[in-house]
Design a protein around this motif. Sequence first.
Motif, short mmCIF file in Angstrom:
data_model
loop_
_atom_site.label_atom_id
_atom_site.label_comp_id
_atom_site.label_asym_id
_atom_site.label_seq_id
_atom_site.Cartn_x
_atom_site.Cartn_y
_atom_site.Cartn_z
N GLU A 128 0.81 -1.21 0.00
CA GLU A 128 0.00 0.00 0.00
C GLU A 128 0.85 1.26 0.00
O GLU A 128 0.44 2.28 -0.57
CB GLU A 128 -0.95 -0.04 1.19
N VAL A 129 2.03 1.21 0.60
CA VAL A 129 2.87 2.40 0.64
C VAL A 129 3.41 2.74 -0.74
O VAL A 129 3.75 3.89 -1.03
CB VAL A 129 4.03 2.21 1.64
N ASP A 130 3.47 1.76 -1.65
CA ASP A 130 4.00 1.98 -2.99
C ASP A 130 2.92 2.18 -4.05
O ASP A 130 3.24 2.48 -5.21
CB ASP A 130 4.87 0.79 -3.40
N GLN A 131 1.66 2.02 -3.69
CA GLN A 131 0.62 2.04 -4.70
C GLN A 131 0.46 3.39 -5.38
O GLN A 131 0.26 3.47 -6.60
CB GLN A 131 -0.72 1.58 -4.09
N HIS A 132 0.54 4.48 -4.61
CA HIS A 132 0.35 5.80 -5.20
C HIS A 132 1.42 6.08 -6.25
O HIS A 132 1.11 6.57 -7.36
CB HIS A 132 0.36 6.88 -4.12
N ALA A 133 2.68 5.78 -5.92
CA ALA A 133 3.76 5.99 -6.89
C ALA A 133 3.59 5.08 -8.10
O ALA A 133 3.84 5.49 -9.24
CB ALA A 133 5.12 5.73 -6.23
N ALA A 134 3.16 3.85 -7.86
CA ALA A 134 2.96 2.91 -8.98
C ALA A 134 1.85 3.40 -9.92
O ALA A 134 1.95 3.25 -11.14
CB ALA A 134 2.62 1.53 -8.44
N LEU A 135 0.80 4.00 -9.36
CA LEU A 135 -0.26 4.57 -10.19
C LEU A 135 0.27 5.77 -10.98
O LEU A 135 0.03 5.89 -12.19
CB LEU A 135 -1.43 5.01 -9.32
N ARG A 136 0.99 6.64 -10.32
CA ARG A 136 1.50 7.84 -10.97
C ARG A 136 2.48 7.49 -12.10
O ARG A 136 2.50 8.14 -13.14
CB ARG A 136 2.16 8.75 -9.94
N GLU A 137 3.29 6.46 -11.88
CA GLU A 137 4.27 6.05 -12.87
C GLU A 137 3.70 5.07 -13.90
O GLU A 137 4.43 4.56 -14.74
CB GLU A 137 5.47 5.42 -12.15
N GLN A 138 2.40 4.80 -13.80
CA GLN A 138 1.68 3.95 -14.74
C GLN A 138 2.19 2.51 -14.76
O GLN A 138 2.04 1.80 -15.74
CB GLN A 138 1.74 4.56 -16.16
N ARG A 139 2.76 2.09 -13.64
CA ARG A 139 3.12 0.68 -13.51
C ARG A 139 1.88 -0.16 -13.24
O ARG A 139 1.87 -1.36 -13.49
CB ARG A 139 4.16 0.49 -12.41
N ILE A 140 0.86 0.46 -12.67
CA ILE A 140 -0.44 -0.18 -12.46
C ILE A 140 -1.53 0.80 -12.86
O ILE A 140 -1.29 2.00 -12.95
CB ILE A 140 -0.64 -0.62 -10.99
N ASP A 141 -2.72 0.27 -13.14
CA ASP A 141 -3.85 1.12 -13.53
C ASP A 141 -4.77 1.40 -12.36
O ASP A 141 -5.32 2.51 -12.24
CB ASP A 141 -4.64 0.45 -14.65
N VAL A 142 -5.00 0.40 -11.53
CA VAL A 142 -5.89 0.53 -10.38
C VAL A 142 -5.31 -0.30 -9.24
O VAL A 142 -4.48 -1.18 -9.44
CB VAL A 142 -7.32 0.04 -10.69
N ALA A 143 -5.79 -0.03 -8.03
CA ALA A 143 -5.35 -0.80 -6.87
C ALA A 143 -6.50 -0.99 -5.91
O ALA A 143 -7.34 -0.09 -5.73
CB ALA A 143 -4.19 -0.09 -6.17
N ALA A 144 -6.55 -2.15 -5.31
CA ALA A 144 -7.52 -2.42 -4.25
C ALA A 144 -6.80 -2.25 -2.92
O ALA A 144 -5.75 -2.86 -2.69
CB ALA A 144 -8.07 -3.84 -4.39
N THR A 145 -7.36 -1.43 -2.04
CA THR A 145 -6.64 -1.08 -0.83
C THR A 145 -7.61 -0.73 0.29
O THR A 145 -8.80 -0.50 0.04
CB THR A 145 -5.70 0.11 -1.11
N PHE A 146 -7.10 -0.67 1.53
CA PHE A 146 -7.90 -0.24 2.67
C PHE A 146 -7.62 1.24 2.93
O PHE A 146 -6.46 1.67 2.90
CB PHE A 146 -7.55 -1.05 3.92
N VAL A 147 -8.67 2.01 3.17
CA VAL A 147 -8.51 3.44 3.43
C VAL A 147 -9.32 3.81 4.67
O VAL A 147 -10.41 3.28 4.91
CB VAL A 147 -8.96 4.29 2.23
N ALA A 148 -8.76 4.74 5.43
CA ALA A 148 -9.41 5.17 6.67
C ALA A 148 -10.01 6.55 6.56
O ALA A 148 -10.60 7.05 7.53
CB ALA A 148 -8.40 5.13 7.83
N THR A 149 -9.85 7.21 5.40
CA THR A 149 -10.45 8.53 5.18
C THR A 149 -11.20 8.52 3.86
O THR A 149 -10.80 7.84 2.91
CB THR A 149 -9.37 9.63 5.14
N TRP A 150 -12.29 9.30 3.81
CA TRP A 150 -13.08 9.40 2.58
C TRP A 150 -13.54 10.84 2.41
O TRP A 150 -14.05 11.41 3.37
CB TRP A 150 -14.30 8.46 2.66
N PRO A 151 -13.31 11.43 1.21
CA PRO A 151 -12.68 10.83 0.03
C PRO A 151 -11.20 10.55 0.23
O PRO A 151 -10.59 11.05 1.18
CB PRO A 151 -12.91 11.88 -1.05
N VAL A 152 -10.62 9.77 -0.68
CA VAL A 152 -9.22 9.36 -0.56
C VAL A 152 -8.34 10.50 -1.09
O VAL A 152 -8.49 10.91 -2.25
CB VAL A 152 -8.96 8.08 -1.35
#
Length: 302
Positions: A128-152
């Motif tokens: 989860e700590v790497d997902q935001h960077a992976a999205l920004r760098e287009q290594r992934i398109d989407v991620a399933a994750t747990f979030v404690a604030t909404w909106p994210v």
Amino acid sequence: MELRHLRYFVAVAEEGSFLRAASRLRVAQPALSKQIRDLEREVGVKLFERLPRGARLTRAGEQFLGNARSALESATRAVTTARRTDSATGLKFAHADVYVYTAVLLKLLAAFRQAAPETPVRVVRVSEVDQHAALREQRIDVAATFVATWPVPGLEAVQLADCAVTGVLLPATHPLAAERRIRLRDLSELVWLHPSQHTRPELYRGLRMALETRGLVPTRHRGRRGDIGANLAIAAGDAWALANPAVAAVYADGEGSIVHRAFLEPPIPLWFALVWLGDAPSPLVETLVRVARGVVSPARAG
């Protein structure tokens, strides 16, 4: 020198602060500071003047900034070009630990396969700590994750499951296990087993803040490394963990060692969500989001 070093350097330069840059990058400030020190050591010059309230580029740092930005832009163009050329890449779907919510993802992916049967789907594990960077760098398109604030913060998201926490897992031998409902502040003598501060820092901070606002300031705590080790620590009588009804159901037959007890305080908000970058999502991401909203969780779509 890695692209990560350049990305961190540019963030500190633009924010003028290690603290704000760490928040923007979603990394711990000590880790960010170490990466900048490593970069300065490799370059051989001091890039920042450390100030009492922030950081300022040195003259060498000002010169380095333009080249660093150009290098990052070139790397992004190279990746984008390669991925556009490879049309068979399909949808890159990331996840970290999913715990009892595996069935939610199975349902989502099955529905997506029906909606887009010709689209390849590549499922990868990304912390989860790497997902935001992976999205920004287009290594992934989407991620399933747990979030404690909404909106994210910084991302678009759709809720896959409401995971609101209403109780705890306790040692069956602890005196509180005899109560039907407990107060969170009464757990202070036990060790709180929480999501790792290193791999899931935002979730940890969100849960800790929620506990503090409900009267418990955890002085004894440690990050959990997998369910097995955590379960043994709880059963041994030394620790406790937050749990919702879905997690509690797993322990329904384990009353001899671990029990689930509801707490009296308000529920702690928590969601299992699909997240993606909001800037011009690809048609594949739009299809997956539409499926998630209409099939997996129509009542909770956010």
